[in-house]
Scaffold this motif. Sequence first.
Motif, PDB file in Angstrom:
ATOM      1  N   THR A  22      39.593-142.098 -83.646  1.00 56.03           N
ATOM      2  CA  THR A  22      38.134-141.994 -83.663  1.00 56.03           C
ATOM      3  C   THR A  22      37.615-142.081 -85.100  1.00 56.03           C
ATOM      4  O   THR A  22      38.366-141.936 -86.058  1.00 56.03           O
ATOM      5  CB  THR A  22      37.665-140.652 -83.057  1.00 56.03           C
ATOM      6  OG1 THR A  22      38.195-139.568 -83.830  1.00 56.03           O
ATOM      7  CG2 THR A  22      38.103-140.519 -81.602  1.00 56.03           C
ATOM      8  N   ALA A  24      34.381-140.515 -87.607  1.00 52.19           N
ATOM      9  CA  ALA A  24      33.439-139.405 -87.694  1.00 52.19           C
ATOM     10  C   ALA A  24      32.918-139.334 -89.130  1.00 52.19           C
ATOM     11  O   ALA A  24      33.111-140.250 -89.930  1.00 52.19           O
ATOM     12  CB  ALA A  24      34.110-138.093 -87.283  1.00 52.19           C
ATOM     13  N   THR A  25      32.259-138.226 -89.432  1.00 58.22           N
ATOM     14  CA  THR A  25      31.642-138.014 -90.737  1.00 58.22           C
ATOM     15  C   THR A  25      32.113-136.683 -91.301  1.00 58.22           C
ATOM     16  O   THR A  25      32.378-135.738 -90.550  1.00 58.22           O
ATOM     17  CB  THR A  25      30.105-138.013 -90.610  1.00 58.22           C
ATOM     18  OG1 THR A  25      29.672-139.264 -90.067  1.00 58.22           O
ATOM     19  CG2 THR A  25      29.430-137.794 -91.955  1.00 58.22           C
ATOM     20  N   THR A  39      33.802-131.031 -91.485  1.00 58.58           N
ATOM     21  CA  THR A  39      33.459-131.906 -90.371  1.00 58.58           C
ATOM     22  C   THR A  39      33.342-131.050 -89.116  1.00 58.58           C
ATOM     23  O   THR A  39      33.397-129.816 -89.176  1.00 58.58           O
ATOM     24  CB  THR A  39      34.510-133.026 -90.213  1.00 58.58           C
ATOM     25  OG1 THR A  39      34.045-133.995 -89.259  1.00 58.58           O
ATOM     26  CG2 THR A  39      35.855-132.474 -89.765  1.00 58.58           C
ATOM     27  N   SER A  40      33.167-131.687 -87.981  1.00 63.10           N
ATOM     28  CA  SER A  40      33.128-130.949 -86.717  1.00 63.10           C
ATOM     29  C   SER A  40      34.552-130.614 -86.269  1.00 63.10           C
ATOM     30  O   SER A  40      35.484-131.412 -86.457  1.00 63.10           O
ATOM     31  CB  SER A  40      32.450-131.787 -85.632  1.00 63.10           C
ATOM     32  OG  SER A  40      31.089-132.005 -85.934  1.00 63.10           O
ATOM     33  N   VAL A  43      36.339-133.111 -84.057  1.00 63.31           N
ATOM     34  CA  VAL A  43      36.915-134.296 -84.694  1.00 63.31           C
ATOM     35  C   VAL A  43      38.421-134.097 -84.905  1.00 63.31           C
ATOM     36  O   VAL A  43      39.204-135.040 -84.783  1.00 63.31           O
ATOM     37  CB  VAL A  43      36.207-134.576 -86.035  1.00 63.31           C
ATOM     38  CG1 VAL A  43      36.912-135.679 -86.816  1.00 63.31           C
ATOM     39  CG2 VAL A  43      34.753-134.938 -85.791  1.00 63.31           C
ATOM     40  N   ARG A 180      27.817-141.518 -81.588  1.00 65.42           N
ATOM     41  CA  ARG A 180      29.188-141.136 -81.904  1.00 65.42           C
ATOM     42  C   ARG A 180      29.506-141.605 -83.327  1.00 65.42           C
ATOM     43  O   ARG A 180      29.065-142.654 -83.761  1.00 65.42           O
ATOM     44  CB  ARG A 180      30.162-141.777 -80.919  1.00 65.42           C
ATOM     45  CG  ARG A 180      30.122-141.184 -79.527  1.00 65.42           C
ATOM     46  CD  ARG A 180      31.134-141.848 -78.603  1.00 65.42           C
ATOM     47  NE  ARG A 180      30.864-143.282 -78.429  1.00 65.42           N
ATOM     48  CZ  ARG A 180      31.598-144.256 -78.932  1.00 65.42           C
ATOM     49  NH1 ARG A 180      32.670-143.978 -79.673  1.00 65.42           N
ATOM     50  NH2 ARG A 180      31.290-145.518 -78.715  1.00 65.42           N
ATOM     51  N   GLY A 181      30.288-140.822 -84.023  1.00 66.97           N
ATOM     52  CA  GLY A 181      30.582-141.126 -85.413  1.00 66.97           C
ATOM     53  C   GLY A 181      29.766-140.297 -86.384  1.00 66.97           C
ATOM     54  O   GLY A 181      30.106-140.187 -87.562  1.00 66.97           O
ATOM     55  N   THR A 182      28.661-139.692 -85.869  1.00 68.77           N
ATOM     56  CA  THR A 182      27.829-138.846 -86.718  1.00 68.77           C
ATOM     57  C   THR A 182      28.331-137.405 -86.734  1.00 68.77           C
ATOM     58  O   THR A 182      27.878-136.604 -87.559  1.00 68.77           O
ATOM     59  CB  THR A 182      26.366-138.890 -86.245  1.00 68.77           C
ATOM     60  OG1 THR A 182      25.986-140.236 -85.989  1.00 68.77           O
ATOM     61  CG2 THR A 182      25.413-138.329 -87.295  1.00 68.77           C
ATOM     62  N   SER A 183      29.260-137.078 -85.851  1.00 70.76           N
ATOM     63  CA  SER A 183      29.790-135.711 -85.809  1.00 70.76           C
ATOM     64  C   SER A 183      30.313-135.306 -87.181  1.00 70.76           C
ATOM     65  O   SER A 183      31.087-136.045 -87.804  1.00 70.76           O
ATOM     66  CB  SER A 183      30.922-135.614 -84.789  1.00 70.76           C
ATOM     67  OG  SER A 183      30.455-135.857 -83.490  1.00 70.76           O
TER      68      SER A 183
END
Length: 243
Positions: A22, A24-25, A39-40, A43, A180-183
């Motif tokens: 995946t 993420a950020t 991060t989250s 993630v 998605r990807g902003t998490s």
Amino acid sequence: MIESILLAVTRVATFEDQEAKTNATGFFFKRGQRLFVVTSRHVLIDEPTKHFPDRIEIELHVNPDNVAESIGFSIPLYRDGKSVWRDGLDGGGGIDVAVVELDRTALPSGMVYRAFTPAHLYRPRDRIEAGDPLLIVGFPLGFHDTLHHLPVVRQAVISSSFGMRFQGHGYFLTDARTHRGTSGAPVVMRMPRTDASTRALPWMLLGTHSARLDVGSRDFELDEALGLNSAWYADILLPLTEA
């Protein structure tokens, strides 16, 4: 001149063995001489979806004279069978925020970045209200400036009473178009005042973007998505980064 907020955020990719999983950020948080990437939690591990990566890779700028020059920096998520990240619980249950401490001796000497610090966290005397404008800085669907390796910014507003735990959880709501990807993206607003500790990064860190919210009874043909998101309050970073 590159806006400092863009250098405080990094793209996160997860892997299981050599398989990419995946995107993420994440963002940098400094506590004394220690440096973390935030991060989250989902993630790094997400039991309901059976997401169990064993390492992440973050993207680092390495040349002060050429922002297009970057490298991937790999971080194992387990050491001796134990997770290397920190997460936490509060009275409402699990918190969807995780921090990983970076080995600063292993980082490239020319690394170009900015980092939030405890001085960037909101204070009780700061007047923050529902409807105030925010920015969410990240990599929606992995989208970014692929030449300069910089994130993009989405506008948002606070959608719940800031300082109150929405439905008993340690987050507030934002109204923003996210993907998605902003998490793991930082949720920020302009500093009302700056001093020597915040002048280089004049943004107040309010929270960590977690997920879009929806209503179970929504008619997917008749009703649009809510467009609301959860952002975990940033003060959780203090206990997560204690020595």
